[in-house]
Design a protein around this motif. Structure first.
Motif, PDB file in Angstrom:
ATOM      1  N   VAL A  61       0.857  -1.194   0.000  1.00 24.20           N
ATOM      2  CA  VAL A  61       0.000   0.000   0.000  1.00 24.20           C
ATOM      3  C   VAL A  61       0.891   1.240   0.000  1.00 24.20           C
ATOM      4  O   VAL A  61       2.048   1.196   0.435  1.00 24.20           O
ATOM      5  CB  VAL A  61      -0.925   0.027   1.234  1.00 24.20           C
ATOM      6  N   PRO A  62       0.377   2.360  -0.492  1.00 20.39           N
ATOM      7  CA  PRO A  62       1.180   3.589  -0.496  1.00 20.39           C
ATOM      8  C   PRO A  62       1.341   4.173   0.907  1.00 20.39           C
ATOM      9  O   PRO A  62       0.446   4.072   1.749  1.00 20.39           O
ATOM     10  CB  PRO A  62       0.372   4.523  -1.402  1.00 20.39           C
ATOM     11  N   ILE A  63       2.506   4.783   1.130  1.00 23.54           N
ATOM     12  CA  ILE A  63       2.741   5.560   2.359  1.00 23.54           C
ATOM     13  C   ILE A  63       2.329   6.994   2.069  1.00 23.54           C
ATOM     14  O   ILE A  63       2.795   7.599   1.101  1.00 23.54           O
ATOM     15  CB  ILE A  63       4.218   5.502   2.771  1.00 23.54           C
ATOM     16  N   SER A 243      14.535  11.451  -3.227  1.00 26.36           N
ATOM     17  CA  SER A 243      14.748  10.100  -3.743  1.00 26.36           C
ATOM     18  C   SER A 243      13.907   9.797  -4.983  1.00 26.36           C
ATOM     19  O   SER A 243      14.124   8.782  -5.638  1.00 26.36           O
ATOM     20  CB  SER A 243      14.425   9.069  -2.658  1.00 26.36           C
ATOM     21  N   SER A 244      12.946  10.666  -5.311  1.00 28.78           N
ATOM     22  CA  SER A 244      12.069  10.410  -6.449  1.00 28.78           C
ATOM     23  C   SER A 244      12.477  11.276  -7.641  1.00 28.78           C
ATOM     24  O   SER A 244      12.745  12.469  -7.496  1.00 28.78           O
ATOM     25  CB  SER A 244      10.610  10.701  -6.066  1.00 28.78           C
ATOM     26  N   LYS A 245      12.502  10.663  -8.809  1.00 26.72           N
ATOM     27  CA  LYS A 245      12.819  11.403 -10.030  1.00 26.72           C
ATOM     28  C   LYS A 245      11.591  12.125 -10.577  1.00 26.72           C
ATOM     29  O   LYS A 245      11.722  13.048 -11.373  1.00 26.72           O
ATOM     30  CB  LYS A 245      13.381  10.453 -11.089  1.00 26.72           C
ATOM     31  N   GLU A 246      10.413  11.673 -10.186  1.00 22.38           N
ATOM     32  CA  GLU A 246       9.164  12.273 -10.639  1.00 22.38           C
ATOM     33  C   GLU A 246       8.544  13.095  -9.504  1.00 22.38           C
ATOM     34  O   GLU A 246       8.810  12.851  -8.331  1.00 22.38           O
ATOM     35  CB  GLU A 246       8.170  11.188 -11.088  1.00 22.38           C
ATOM     36  N   PRO A 247       7.708  14.084  -9.841  1.00 21.67           N
ATOM     37  CA  PRO A 247       7.012  14.837  -8.789  1.00 21.67           C
ATOM     38  C   PRO A 247       6.137  13.912  -7.944  1.00 21.67           C
ATOM     39  O   PRO A 247       5.574  12.937  -8.439  1.00 21.67           O
ATOM     40  CB  PRO A 247       6.163  15.846  -9.589  1.00 21.67           C
ATOM     41  N   LEU A 248       6.034  14.212  -6.661  1.00 18.14           N
ATOM     42  CA  LEU A 248       5.222  13.392  -5.773  1.00 18.14           C
ATOM     43  C   LEU A 248       3.743  13.553  -6.118  1.00 18.14           C
ATOM     44  O   LEU A 248       3.275  14.631  -6.469  1.00 18.14           O
ATOM     45  CB  LEU A 248       5.458  13.793  -4.317  1.00 18.14           C
ATOM     46  N   GLN A 249       3.007  12.446  -6.016  1.00 17.61           N
ATOM     47  CA  GLN A 249       1.586  12.458  -6.333  1.00 17.61           C
ATOM     48  C   GLN A 249       0.790  13.053  -5.169  1.00 17.61           C
ATOM     49  O   GLN A 249       1.058  12.771  -4.002  1.00 17.61           O
ATOM     50  CB  GLN A 249       1.086  11.044  -6.622  1.00 17.61           C
ATOM     51  N   VAL A 250      -0.201  13.874  -5.507  1.00 16.99           N
ATOM     52  CA  VAL A 250      -1.090  14.477  -4.516  1.00 16.99           C
ATOM     53  C   VAL A 250      -2.525  14.221  -4.952  1.00 16.99           C
ATOM     54  O   VAL A 250      -2.853  14.345  -6.138  1.00 16.99           O
ATOM     55  CB  VAL A 250      -0.852  15.992  -4.373  1.00 16.99           C
ATOM     56  N   GLN A 251      -3.378  13.848  -3.999  1.00 17.92           N
ATOM     57  CA  GLN A 251      -4.800  13.635  -4.268  1.00 17.92           C
ATOM     58  C   GLN A 251      -5.620  14.662  -3.495  1.00 17.92           C
ATOM     59  O   GLN A 251      -5.334  14.940  -2.327  1.00 17.92           O
ATOM     60  CB  GLN A 251      -5.236  12.227  -3.866  1.00 17.92           C
ATOM     61  N   ALA A 252      -6.639  15.200  -4.161  1.00 22.09           N
ATOM     62  CA  ALA A 252      -7.601  16.091  -3.505  1.00 22.09           C
ATOM     63  C   ALA A 252      -8.836  15.267  -3.172  1.00 22.09           C
ATOM     64  O   ALA A 252      -9.455  14.676  -4.062  1.00 22.09           O
ATOM     65  CB  ALA A 252      -7.963  17.261  -4.416  1.00 22.09           C
ATOM     66  N   ILE A 253      -9.212  15.211  -1.879  1.00 21.92           N
ATOM     67  CA  ILE A 253     -10.275  14.326  -1.397  1.00 21.92           C
ATOM     68  C   ILE A 253     -11.390  15.151  -0.787  1.00 21.92           C
ATOM     69  O   ILE A 253     -11.140  16.061   0.019  1.00 21.92           O
ATOM     70  CB  ILE A 253      -9.712  13.330  -0.354  1.00 21.92           C
ATOM     71  N   ASP A 254     -12.630  14.843  -1.167  1.00 23.52           N
ATOM     72  CA  ASP A 254     -13.800  15.512  -0.591  1.00 23.52           C
ATOM     73  C   ASP A 254     -13.882  15.184   0.896  1.00 23.52           C
ATOM     74  O   ASP A 254     -13.787  14.018   1.295  1.00 23.52           O
ATOM     75  CB  ASP A 254     -15.074  15.050  -1.304  1.00 23.52           C
ATOM     76  N   ARG A 255     -14.069  16.196   1.716  1.00 25.25           N
ATOM     77  CA  ARG A 255     -14.004  16.000   3.163  1.00 25.25           C
ATOM     78  C   ARG A 255     -15.224  15.280   3.721  1.00 25.25           C
ATOM     79  O   ARG A 255     -15.149  14.692   4.797  1.00 25.25           O
ATOM     80  CB  ARG A 255     -13.834  17.346   3.861  1.00 25.25           C
ATOM     81  N   SER A 256     -16.347  15.304   3.015  1.00 23.43           N
ATOM     82  CA  SER A 256     -17.552  14.657   3.523  1.00 23.43           C
ATOM     83  C   SER A 256     -17.735  13.257   2.946  1.00 23.43           C
ATOM     84  O   SER A 256     -18.014  12.303   3.677  1.00 23.43           O
ATOM     85  CB  SER A 256     -18.789  15.513   3.218  1.00 23.43           C
ATOM     86  N   THR A 257     -17.566  13.114   1.635  1.00 24.19           N
ATOM     87  CA  THR A 257     -17.801  11.818   0.991  1.00 24.19           C
ATOM     88  C   THR A 257     -16.543  10.974   0.870  1.00 24.19           C
ATOM     89  O   THR A 257     -16.639   9.787   0.544  1.00 24.19           O
ATOM     90  CB  THR A 257     -18.393  12.025  -0.413  1.00 24.19           C
ATOM     91  N   ARG A 258     -15.369  11.568   1.080  1.00 23.30           N
ATOM     92  CA  ARG A 258     -14.069  10.894   0.937  1.00 23.30           C
ATOM     93  C   ARG A 258     -13.799  10.484  -0.510  1.00 23.30           C
ATOM     94  O   ARG A 258     -12.937   9.642  -0.781  1.00 23.30           O
ATOM     95  CB  ARG A 258     -13.948   9.660   1.847  1.00 23.30           C
ATOM     96  N   VAL A 304       1.450  11.208  -1.532  1.00 20.52           N
ATOM     97  CA  VAL A 304       2.003   9.857  -1.504  1.00 20.52           C
ATOM     98  C   VAL A 304       3.523   9.954  -1.424  1.00 20.52           C
ATOM     99  O   VAL A 304       4.168  10.564  -2.280  1.00 20.52           O
ATOM    100  CB  VAL A 304       1.582   9.066  -2.753  1.00 20.52           C
ATOM    101  N   LEU A 305       4.096   9.353  -0.373  1.00 16.36           N
ATOM    102  CA  LEU A 305       5.528   9.462  -0.116  1.00 16.36           C
ATOM    103  C   LEU A 305       6.313   8.199  -0.476  1.00 16.36           C
ATOM    104  O   LEU A 305       7.544   8.220  -0.482  1.00 16.36           O
ATOM    105  CB  LEU A 305       5.765   9.781   1.371  1.00 16.36           C
TER     106      LEU A 305
END
Length: 395
Positions: A61-63, A243-258, A304-305
């Motif tokens: 799983v992702p950290i 340590s990553s050659k690519e930009p780190l992934q970021v997710q935008a999550i709805d605070r009520s519905t997830r 995601v780290l």
């Protein structure tokens, strides 16, 4: 024949005998009913509770780290007039999406058209004067060879020609300036984005010094989310970046519905930690073609780290909360449940990562916990019933 005196006594004795006989019969019948009653069956206990269960999985799983964020525009421009004049027309609708270079409004151009024509005429006049001066210079150059004119006259004429050439360059600059001013009467979108409310109506006199401008354009595709993490997360984020050659992934999550509204990349790790709040600011950028993100919206930002190998995962519905912390109902081999305290590392996309308290292969309750008590027996619900419960309908 019986005597009259003995007859009543005999009748009384017979009546007493009959009563005693009836009483003995009734007592015997009651005793028979009592001793012939079947013994009570032993209680079978409460019926099993129907639940849905799942097995604890071991997977990669992702950290990740999650912080509270706010949606913001990548760029915001207040469109102002660059010249003074009367606003002739407005060629946009409030709330319209526009592209860079699209015409938005027009200012009365007549004054600036007249200024352009004036400097063009001045250039034509200077060109005619220069042509005459050059002709005179040629004549003086021929006369000086015959000593028919003085050197001073020739030098003066040559200087006049140079002066008129410079005047033509000035005229060209004035023409260019007048064309620019005339172009400013047509107001175009400097960036693509969504237009807000119209701030000035056609017919008004507008000025370059107006503070409010004509309209505001917000670029919302792409769009950004600025969020914060505790300063304790800085080293983990910094190490992941290095340590990553690519930009780190970021997710935008709805605070009520997830719900995951958008996935993007990290574009900023701020250059200092806010000592007042003990947090570090970050910014992610997202494609937003469907406009699921809107400026000013509050979302959770998940960065995601890395990855965690052989992590224990369960459906998020397994995790229950009490005053002592998180726990789960674990089903034993005898179909009885027990309360197991657990520690949760992360929860995302309907899945929770368990740090401790469970082992791979454990059978845990996913649905039906509200009827459970420690030691209760359970039975697995039928698939149709489980689907009905999950959809909110009656099974």
């Amino acid at each position: 024949m019986e005597s009259p005196a003995s007859s009543p006594r005999q009748r009384s004795r017979r009546l007493s005998t009959v009563v005693m006989l009836i009483a003995v019969i009734l007592i015997a019948f009651g005793a028979w009913r009592w001793f012939s009653k079947p013994a009570p069956r032993p209680s079978a206990g409460p019926p099993p509770v129907p639940v849905s269960t799942a097995l604890v999985k071991s997977e990669t799983v992702p950290i990740a780290a999650t912080g509270v964020g706010s949606v913001m525009t990548v760029a915001s421009v207040t469109v102002r007039p660059r010249i003074d004049g009367q606003l002739d027309s407005v060629d946009f609708r409030e709330g319209q999406d526009v592209k860079a270079g699209q015409v938005l409004a027009r200012i009365d151009p007549r004054t600036y058209q007249a200024q352009l024509e004036q400097v063009v005429a001045q250039k034509a006049k200077d060109e005619a004067t220069l042509a005459n001066a050059r002709a005179d210079l040629k004549r003086y150059s021929d006369l000086i060879k015959e000593d028919a004119t003085s050197q001073q006259t020739l030098d003066t004429q040559r200087a006049l020609v140079n002066q008129l050439q410079a005047a033509l360059k000035s005229d060209d600059a004035q023409i260019h300036f007048a064309k620019v001013q005339l172009d400013f009467t047509t107001i175009s979108a400097p960036i693509g984005g969504r237009i807000g409310a119209r701030l000035v109506d056609p017919g008004n006199i507008v000025h370059a010094a107006d503070a409010n401008g004509l309209l505001v354009i917000n670029q919302i595709d792409p769009i950004a989310v600025q969020f914060t993490l505790p300063e304790d997360s800085f080293q983990a984020v910094n190490n992941a970046l290095r340590s990553s050659k690519e930009p780190l992934q970021v997710q935008a999550i709805d605070r009520s519905t997830r719900e995951v509204l958008a996935s993007g990349k990290l574009v900023l790790l701020n250059n200092q930690i806010d000592t007042t709040t003990g947090t570090i600011a970050l910014k992610g950028q997202f494609a937003n073609a469907e406009h699921k993100l809107w400026p000013g919206q509050s979302v959770d930002a998940r960065i995601v780290l890395g990855e965690r190998v052989n992590a224990l995962t369960v459906p998020s519905a397994v995790v229950q909360r009490s005053e002592e912390g998180y726990f789960a109902y674990v089903v034993g081999a005898d179909d009885k449940v027990r309360v197991q305290p657990i520690k949760v590392t992360d929860t995302t996309d309907g899945k929770s990562t368990i740090a401790s308290g469970l082992a791979a292969g454990d059978r845990v309750v996913v649905d039906g916990q509200y009827r459970l008590t420690p030691g209760a027996r359970v039975t697995e619900t039928r698939p149709a019933a489980a689907q009905a419960v999950a959809s909110g309908a009656k099974p």
